[in-house]
Design an enzyme around this catalytic site. Sequence first.
Site, PDB file in Angstrom:
ATOM      1  N   GLN A   4       0.880  -1.158   0.000  1.00 35.48           N
ATOM      2  CA  GLN A   4       0.000   0.000   0.000  1.00 35.48           C
ATOM      3  C   GLN A   4       0.914   1.203   0.000  1.00 35.48           C
ATOM      4  O   GLN A   4       1.387   1.653   1.027  1.00 35.48           O
ATOM      5  CB  GLN A   4      -0.932   0.042   1.219  1.00 35.48           C
ATOM      6  CG  GLN A   4      -1.806   1.283   1.188  1.00 35.48           C
ATOM      7  CD  GLN A   4      -2.783   1.395   2.364  1.00 35.48           C
ATOM      8  OE1 GLN A   4      -2.732   0.656   3.314  1.00 35.48           O
ATOM      9  NE2 GLN A   4      -3.687   2.366   2.264  1.00 35.48           N
ATOM     10  N   GLY A   5       1.221   1.637  -1.202  1.00 30.70           N
ATOM     11  CA  GLY A   5       2.115   2.783  -1.337  1.00 30.70           C
ATOM     12  C   GLY A   5       1.359   4.039  -0.988  1.00 30.70           C
ATOM     13  O   GLY A   5       0.306   4.004  -0.359  1.00 30.70           O
ATOM     14  N   GLU A  64      -0.111   6.222  -3.064  1.00 32.56           N
ATOM     15  CA  GLU A  64      -1.389   6.443  -3.713  1.00 32.56           C
ATOM     16  C   GLU A  64      -2.034   5.169  -4.184  1.00 32.56           C
ATOM     17  O   GLU A  64      -3.221   5.163  -4.462  1.00 32.56           O
ATOM     18  CB  GLU A  64      -1.322   7.417  -4.888  1.00 32.56           C
ATOM     19  CG  GLU A  64      -0.055   7.684  -5.551  1.00 32.56           C
ATOM     20  CD  GLU A  64      -0.344   8.413  -6.861  1.00 32.56           C
ATOM     21  OE1 GLU A  64      -1.453   8.938  -7.039  1.00 32.56           O
ATOM     22  OE2 GLU A  64       0.550   8.431  -7.710  1.00 32.56           O
ATOM     23  N   ASP A  70       9.004  11.663  -9.127  1.00 31.40           N
ATOM     24  CA  ASP A  70       8.970  11.060  -7.786  1.00 31.40           C
ATOM     25  C   ASP A  70      10.118  10.071  -7.641  1.00 31.40           C
ATOM     26  O   ASP A  70       9.924   8.906  -7.303  1.00 31.40           O
ATOM     27  CB  ASP A  70       7.619  10.362  -7.581  1.00 31.40           C
ATOM     28  CG  ASP A  70       7.426   9.854  -6.153  1.00 31.40           C
ATOM     29  OD1 ASP A  70       8.174  10.284  -5.262  1.00 31.40           O
ATOM     30  OD2 ASP A  70       6.532   9.019  -5.938  1.00 31.40           O
TER      31      ASP A  70
END
Lengths: 239, 349
Positions: free
Chosen positions: A19-20, A22, A141
């Site tokens: 679960q990064g 986004e 990013d």
Amino acid sequence: MTAPPPDPSDATPKTLISQGAEALVYRTTFLVPTLPALLKHRPRKTYRHPTLDARLTKHRVLSEARLLVRARGLGIPVPAVYFVDEANGSIFMEWIDGSSVRQVLDAILASPGGEGKVDAMMVRVGEAVGRLHKADIVHGDLTTSNLMVRKVGGVEEQEGGAGEVVLIDFGLGQVSTQEEDKAVDLYVLERAFSSTHPKAEKLFEDVLSAYGRSWKGGKTVLRRLQDVRMRGRKRSMLG
Amino acid sequence: MIALGLEGSANKLGVGLIKHTPGQPAEILSNIRHTFVSPPGEGFLPKDTAKHHRSWVVPLIKRALKESGTRVQDIDCICYTKGPGMGAPLQSVAIAARTLSLLWGKPLVGVNHCVGHIEMGREITGADNPVVLYVSGGNTQVIAYAEQRYRIFGEALDIAVGNCLDRFARTLHIPNDPAPGYNIEQLAKRGQHLLDLPYTVKGMDCSFSGILAVVDSLATQLLTSHPKPLLTPSGEPVTKEDLCFSLQETVFAMLVEITERAMAHVGSSQVLVVGGVGCNERLQEMMGLMAAQRGGSVFATDERFCIDNGIMIAHAGLLAYGEGERTPLEGSTCTQRFRTDEVLVRWRK
Ligand SMILES: Nc1ncnc2c1ncn2[C@@H]1O[C@H](COP(=O)(O)OP(=O)(O)O)[C@@H](O)[C@H]1O
Ligand SMILES: [Mg+2]
């Protein structure tokens, strides 16, 4: 006659692997049970205004897919795109068998005398970012979590040896010819290095020098990076 | 141990008295403040702000001592804001701190303003090891603790979020009393239409100058109806309230997003919001929704601690004092630039 769109949500089980920030990222298969794939799904963010949320999610899914395709077409190491569903916020892509640079660094640096072993990997990171910028793609990013190292012959990267460095997570990326954008990309990566791997701070010099050698415009971007850093320091003027 | 804390890095002069007893929560003996408010349409200038601080520092310290019944001999050290902040106001408060140190014969402790916010936030909320979003008029930082330092994971690449809000308020002639951000928040509650504004996030960093330029020109168009009245895409007139609403929704979404990125990056589900903008209830609400989606929670404080204050300087200073830190008189300077990650945090594991 066109074939009906493939149904990617075939009965294969999905395993949540991260679960990064986004996305929810699953390991699954695509079309056939023997083709491992990664499903990246951007769920609704309840904290955002629905209009803004829909605008951002659609934009990011599409730009991630476009940039992956563009980079791949130019031979830059990125996962292949299998299927895009921007309305639903998901992308199926090639499964990269390996680990993130972050995990590799943490593992190697934890062992005594580890620093000497990662030089080669730092060079490959610099070169990979150089190739991306040469193609006028700005990542947006760059962190050590968004760089992966492929396993070589099924073996985990340990010696900082030969594994190919693969760039992932292009949702904040864009096409840009601006030196400024490229310099900010490096600045973001530099700070990701120093904050995530305080012990590895000086390794970043290897990344930068490999970057500077890797393409013609590299030196100019490095000079621009100096300005971006200066602004960073001046910025902290007010409490 | 008791510390006196003096803060004056921007337009608030704060005086605080705190008491630390081992094994117990810190005890706030006094926490008072006086704000220099500039007229609508104007920001606060360093010179006038410094003058404000000079004229209020003595009455405020006297009141803090009197109200709390603290005697001078009970005070262990005098803590002051070393930076970052505006030069002249910082200096005027540093001079007050030095004077008291000589007069009373008490040691000085220079404190980093940002670390003051973080430590006070942790103390008040009980958040143990949160990712910290520090948002104020001069700073926008996403911070996490590692190896004896508060490390900056993300920040605004150009202007601070509070500065963006304040400048927009000036263009729209929103009053500075009690604070421009507070007044924007009240107007935003009645906003209806979300306008499309630039949204700039780069990794864990963000940028506010692009959105400020756009929203500023929209504000001017709204006030002058020039070159034409400002309408939504569906043809309805745009109001002040709509502009405030759109600006808040967009910049706060950026802040929550970079915070979430940092949380994912360090694997934390706690977030602490500090700094003046952190009082905004909409920001707190959005942060809470994000944290809940990650199975965590948000910690925030009210205006007594969010807005610049003396107690946080006393608190962080006393933590350092407890580890043996002293600022010698010769070294009791202040500095406009003083990064959060420069401070060696001895008092944490
Ligand atoms: N194609 C892939 N193959 C294997 N693992 C991947 C792939 N893409 C992402 N991952 C893993 O999932 C994590 C999160 O994916 P990412 O695309 O970076 O999403 P986020 O935006 O949530 O950071 C990555 O850090 C990496 O460990
Ligand atoms: Mg990622």
